[in-house]
Scaffold this motif. Sequence first.
Motif, PDB file in Angstrom:
ATOM      1  N   MET A 128       2.742  10.351  -8.100  1.00  0.00           N
ATOM      2  CA  MET A 128       4.147  10.129  -7.785  1.00  0.00           C
ATOM      3  C   MET A 128       4.983  11.293  -8.287  1.00  0.00           C
ATOM      4  O   MET A 128       4.642  11.955  -9.268  1.00  0.00           O
ATOM      5  CB  MET A 128       4.634   8.814  -8.397  1.00  0.00           C
ATOM      6  N   LYS A 129       6.055  11.527  -7.548  1.00  0.00           N
ATOM      7  CA  LYS A 129       7.001  12.578  -7.890  1.00  0.00           C
ATOM      8  C   LYS A 129       8.370  11.959  -8.174  1.00  0.00           C
ATOM      9  O   LYS A 129       8.675  10.861  -7.699  1.00  0.00           O
ATOM     10  CB  LYS A 129       7.128  13.579  -6.730  1.00  0.00           C
ATOM     11  N   PRO A 130       9.228  12.662  -8.921  1.00  0.00           N
ATOM     12  CA  PRO A 130      10.555  12.118  -9.206  1.00  0.00           C
ATOM     13  C   PRO A 130      11.328  11.810  -7.925  1.00  0.00           C
ATOM     14  O   PRO A 130      11.223  12.523  -6.920  1.00  0.00           O
ATOM     15  CB  PRO A 130      11.237  13.228 -10.001  1.00  0.00           C
ATOM     16  N   ASN A 131      12.083  10.728  -7.975  1.00  0.00           N
ATOM     17  CA  ASN A 131      12.941  10.304  -6.874  1.00  0.00           C
ATOM     18  C   ASN A 131      14.320  10.922  -7.070  1.00  0.00           C
ATOM     19  O   ASN A 131      15.051  10.540  -7.992  1.00  0.00           O
ATOM     20  CB  ASN A 131      13.028   8.776  -6.855  1.00  0.00           C
ATOM     21  N   SER A 132      14.671  11.864  -6.221  1.00  0.00           N
ATOM     22  CA  SER A 132      15.947  12.566  -6.365  1.00  0.00           C
ATOM     23  C   SER A 132      17.145  11.649  -6.149  1.00  0.00           C
ATOM     24  O   SER A 132      18.258  11.958  -6.591  1.00  0.00           O
ATOM     25  CB  SER A 132      16.022  13.741  -5.381  1.00  0.00           C
ATOM     26  N   GLY A 133      16.915  10.487  -5.517  1.00  0.00           N
ATOM     27  CA  GLY A 133      18.012   9.558  -5.284  1.00  0.00           C
ATOM     28  C   GLY A 133      18.256   8.589  -6.421  1.00  0.00           C
ATOM     29  O   GLY A 133      19.191   7.780  -6.364  1.00  0.00           O
ATOM     30  N   TYR A 134      17.419   8.649  -7.459  1.00  0.00           N
ATOM     31  CA  TYR A 134      17.587   7.741  -8.608  1.00  0.00           C
ATOM     32  C   TYR A 134      18.695   8.258  -9.518  1.00  0.00           C
ATOM     33  O   TYR A 134      18.707   9.428  -9.876  1.00  0.00           O
ATOM     34  CB  TYR A 134      16.271   7.639  -9.380  1.00  0.00           C
ATOM     35  N   HIS A 135      19.618   7.388  -9.910  1.00  0.00           N
ATOM     36  CA  HIS A 135      20.659   7.810 -10.834  1.00  0.00           C
ATOM     37  C   HIS A 135      20.901   6.742 -11.903  1.00  0.00           C
ATOM     38  O   HIS A 135      22.036   6.418 -12.241  1.00  0.00           O
ATOM     39  CB  HIS A 135      21.959   8.164 -10.096  1.00  0.00           C
TER      40      HIS A 135
ATOM     41  N   GLU B 282       0.824  -1.206   0.000  1.00  0.00           N
ATOM     42  CA  GLU B 282       0.000   0.000   0.000  1.00  0.00           C
ATOM     43  C   GLU B 282       0.863   1.262   0.000  1.00  0.00           C
ATOM     44  O   GLU B 282       0.437   2.308  -0.505  1.00  0.00           O
ATOM     45  CB  GLU B 282      -0.918   0.006   1.226  1.00  0.00           C
ATOM     46  N   HIS B 283       2.068   1.165   0.554  1.00  0.00           N
ATOM     47  CA  HIS B 283       2.981   2.316   0.633  1.00  0.00           C
ATOM     48  C   HIS B 283       4.394   1.858   0.262  1.00  0.00           C
ATOM     49  O   HIS B 283       5.289   1.831   1.108  1.00  0.00           O
ATOM     50  CB  HIS B 283       2.968   2.919   2.042  1.00  0.00           C
ATOM     51  N   PRO B 284       4.598   1.468  -0.988  1.00  0.00           N
ATOM     52  CA  PRO B 284       5.876   0.854  -1.361  1.00  0.00           C
ATOM     53  C   PRO B 284       7.059   1.808  -1.252  1.00  0.00           C
ATOM     54  O   PRO B 284       6.952   3.001  -1.537  1.00  0.00           O
ATOM     55  CB  PRO B 284       5.648   0.430  -2.815  1.00  0.00           C
ATOM     56  N   VAL B 285       8.158   1.245  -0.811  1.00  0.00           N
ATOM     57  CA  VAL B 285       9.437   1.949  -0.737  1.00  0.00           C
ATOM     58  C   VAL B 285      10.308   1.382  -1.847  1.00  0.00           C
ATOM     59  O   VAL B 285      10.731   0.219  -1.779  1.00  0.00           O
ATOM     60  CB  VAL B 285      10.101   1.745   0.639  1.00  0.00           C
ATOM     61  N   GLY B 286      10.541   2.171  -2.888  1.00  0.00           N
ATOM     62  CA  GLY B 286      11.252   1.671  -4.046  1.00  0.00           C
ATOM     63  C   GLY B 286      12.603   2.319  -4.248  1.00  0.00           C
ATOM     64  O   GLY B 286      13.129   3.007  -3.374  1.00  0.00           O
ATOM     65  N   ASN B 287      13.152   2.105  -5.429  1.00  0.00           N
ATOM     66  CA  ASN B 287      14.450   2.665  -5.793  1.00  0.00           C
ATOM     67  C   ASN B 287      14.448   3.147  -7.238  1.00  0.00           C
ATOM     68  O   ASN B 287      15.498   3.286  -7.848  1.00  0.00           O
ATOM     69  CB  ASN B 287      15.542   1.607  -5.609  1.00  0.00           C
ATOM     70  N   GLY B 288      13.232   3.391  -7.779  1.00  0.00           N
ATOM     71  CA  GLY B 288      13.098   3.731  -9.182  1.00  0.00           C
ATOM     72  C   GLY B 288      13.091   5.219  -9.452  1.00  0.00           C
ATOM     73  O   GLY B 288      13.381   6.036  -8.565  1.00  0.00           O
ATOM     74  N   PRO B 289      12.730   5.619 -10.653  1.00  0.00           N
ATOM     75  CA  PRO B 289      12.773   7.033 -11.026  1.00  0.00           C
ATOM     76  C   PRO B 289      11.728   7.900 -10.338  1.00  0.00           C
ATOM     77  O   PRO B 289      11.835   9.126 -10.352  1.00  0.00           O
ATOM     78  CB  PRO B 289      12.563   7.007 -12.542  1.00  0.00           C
ATOM     79  N   TYR B 290      10.701   7.286  -9.731  1.00  0.00           N
ATOM     80  CA  TYR B 290       9.677   8.038  -9.010  1.00  0.00           C
ATOM     81  C   TYR B 290       9.480   7.434  -7.628  1.00  0.00           C
ATOM     82  O   TYR B 290       9.860   6.290  -7.365  1.00  0.00           O
ATOM     83  CB  TYR B 290       8.332   7.998  -9.743  1.00  0.00           C
ATOM     84  N   GLN B 291       8.834   8.202  -6.742  1.00  0.00           N
ATOM     85  CA  GLN B 291       8.379   7.672  -5.471  1.00  0.00           C
ATOM     86  C   GLN B 291       6.910   8.039  -5.271  1.00  0.00           C
ATOM     87  O   GLN B 291       6.453   9.108  -5.692  1.00  0.00           O
ATOM     88  CB  GLN B 291       9.227   8.176  -4.316  1.00  0.00           C
ATOM     89  N   LEU B 292       6.169   7.114  -4.654  1.00  0.00           N
ATOM     90  CA  LEU B 292       4.734   7.298  -4.449  1.00  0.00           C
ATOM     91  C   LEU B 292       4.471   8.420  -3.455  1.00  0.00           C
ATOM     92  O   LEU B 292       5.097   8.487  -2.398  1.00  0.00           O
ATOM     93  CB  LEU B 292       4.124   5.996  -3.935  1.00  0.00           C
ATOM     94  N   THR B 293       3.545   9.304  -3.803  1.00  0.00           N
ATOM     95  CA  THR B 293       3.147  10.364  -2.871  1.00  0.00           C
ATOM     96  C   THR B 293       1.696  10.233  -2.440  1.00  0.00           C
ATOM     97  O   THR B 293       1.335  10.742  -1.376  1.00  0.00           O
ATOM     98  CB  THR B 293       3.371  11.754  -3.492  1.00  0.00           C
ATOM     99  N   ALA B 294       0.841   9.570  -3.240  1.00  0.00           N
ATOM    100  CA  ALA B 294      -0.569   9.411  -2.857  1.00  0.00           C
ATOM    101  C   ALA B 294      -1.189   8.266  -3.644  1.00  0.00           C
ATOM    102  O   ALA B 294      -0.897   8.078  -4.828  1.00  0.00           O
ATOM    103  CB  ALA B 294      -1.343  10.701  -3.126  1.00  0.00           C
ATOM    104  N   TRP B 295      -2.031   7.492  -2.954  1.00  0.00           N
ATOM    105  CA  TRP B 295      -2.841   6.469  -3.610  1.00  0.00           C
ATOM    106  C   TRP B 295      -4.239   6.568  -3.023  1.00  0.00           C
ATOM    107  O   TRP B 295      -4.499   6.124  -1.918  1.00  0.00           O
ATOM    108  CB  TRP B 295      -2.258   5.082  -3.401  1.00  0.00           C
ATOM    109  N   GLU B 296      -5.126   7.207  -3.765  1.00  0.00           N
ATOM    110  CA  GLU B 296      -6.532   7.316  -3.391  1.00  0.00           C
ATOM    111  C   GLU B 296      -7.262   6.242  -4.168  1.00  0.00           C
ATOM    112  O   GLU B 296      -7.512   6.386  -5.365  1.00  0.00           O
ATOM    113  CB  GLU B 296      -7.066   8.709  -3.734  1.00  0.00           C
ATOM    114  N   HIS B 297      -7.567   5.145  -3.519  1.00  0.00           N
ATOM    115  CA  HIS B 297      -8.062   3.964  -4.209  1.00  0.00           C
ATOM    116  C   HIS B 297      -9.261   4.284  -5.096  1.00  0.00           C
ATOM    117  O   HIS B 297     -10.175   5.006  -4.708  1.00  0.00           O
ATOM    118  CB  HIS B 297      -8.419   2.879  -3.200  1.00  0.00           C
TER     119      HIS B 297
END
Length: 533
Positions: free
Chosen positions: A221-228, A200-215
Amino acid sequence: MRRQTLTALCFAALLAAGPALAGCSSSSDGGGDDYIVVNAGEPQNPLVPSNTNENQGGRVVDRLFAGLKYYDVDGKSYNELAQSIESPDRQHYKITIKPDWTFTDGTAVTAKSFVDAWNYGALGTNGQLSSWVFSPIAGYDEVSSAPPKAQTLSGLKVVDDRTFTVDLTQPSMDFELSLGFSPFYPLPDVAYKDIKAFGEHPVGNGPYQLTAWEHNVKIEMKPNSGYHGGRPAKNNGLRFMMYQTFETAYADLLAGNLDALDTVPDGSLGLYKSELGDRAIDHPTAQNLHIGFPKDLPHFGGPEGVLRRKAISMSINREQICANIFHGARLPARDFTASTLPGFRGDLPGVQWLTYNPDEAKKLWAQADAMSPWSGGLQIAYNSDGGHQAVIEAISNSVKNTLGISAEPAPYPTFKNMRDEVTHRTIGKAFRYAWQGDYPSMFEFLTSQFLSGSETNDVDYANPEFDRLLKAALAAPTTDQAWTLLAQAQTLLLNDMADIPVLEYNAASARSDRVKAQVTWAGLFDFENIQKK
């Protein structure tokens, strides 16, 4: 990953104004903030990579996670987290990952992050829908058995923080290519504390990170600044809006409230190119549509079932459906994969069973009746929120008119409703299903859907000779030899009529005038590269 093309309910619009409301989003959704707004539907399951096997969850998971490899818009593969993938024989692999890569919770992505995730995905008691992808790895039979004889794959070993080894049971020409497929993504340690909550609140390592899931409404999702890695977000975020119908989504696109629509509704296919000009997208893709039959459905087991499936297949006027409903945006199926994939052959022995031939269909139906007289009617299930009504009605009418039996569509309100029954083997009728490629290989289409014991083998097809040919093709020393063996394997599928291939897809998609966007080889948008003008 079965990535059915569908839409889900936009409850915000339905509750606010009922069915008269044309769109699901306000004007601010399209251009009033930094999000790129794209159509979507509610994922079937929480967002765990190894348990996501449909395209609404898949399009989100692939943005939130990064694997050893990734695929570009044309399906070409590149290393993503992998610094090197070495193998002297295509059976024994040494994989080294890049340094200084983290999940969005700040923890390091290590070799153990991959090995633990793969072991979790493969273990039969975890019930992961994509566990079949780990079947080439040594020890899979032990971890997938019931009860399992082992808890981890013997073919996986962590060497150090950045290195692990993989031993397969035999050489595979497909394994390295497959390593960008979502079940092979790594997971952080936090995932195993409560896997459902993590989904429901995944912690990933991709180009984006989840900011909201309204079912049933939206995912943001917003860009993940840690993705390179090699597919950085070139926009300021994505909003996946969930619609009740493609017609509603198309209306929102025309009204300026939607930036990218992957499926133009059937009723607009004749006009969308003239209506949209260069905003219309027509692109060959690796997608297909089949009709499946539960193995225990009355009259569809054993030799009688083979005759009836062949008769139904030859009752379907695919060319007419493609022309009249889809205006060329679909093509008649010629095998169980897609014509855009390497090694495709459209002239397999048995392809005549995929050709409209009413007289032969009636003969085969009569032969089946001689075994067991037909009773009841044929129902074909489909999800109403996916734009499939016209094609299932056309198939039903074609069968009814040719064979003189009752053949009716059986609509389900949502994709999730239908998929849950298919997954749990409670559907009790024929059903529409589809496959959308996850990596550009015929092996993925055939292994996922027809290998004995695959979790995504919805029709429970089991033929030891097909399994043998598939494995022999994987181990073949050259691609030409592999394609020849795959042709033999597909000839078996045709002789058994494992299911009924109906259509394959050209993407009929569209974008707003605010963005630049491309559709990938698999039929989804190249989300990272959608840019506002």
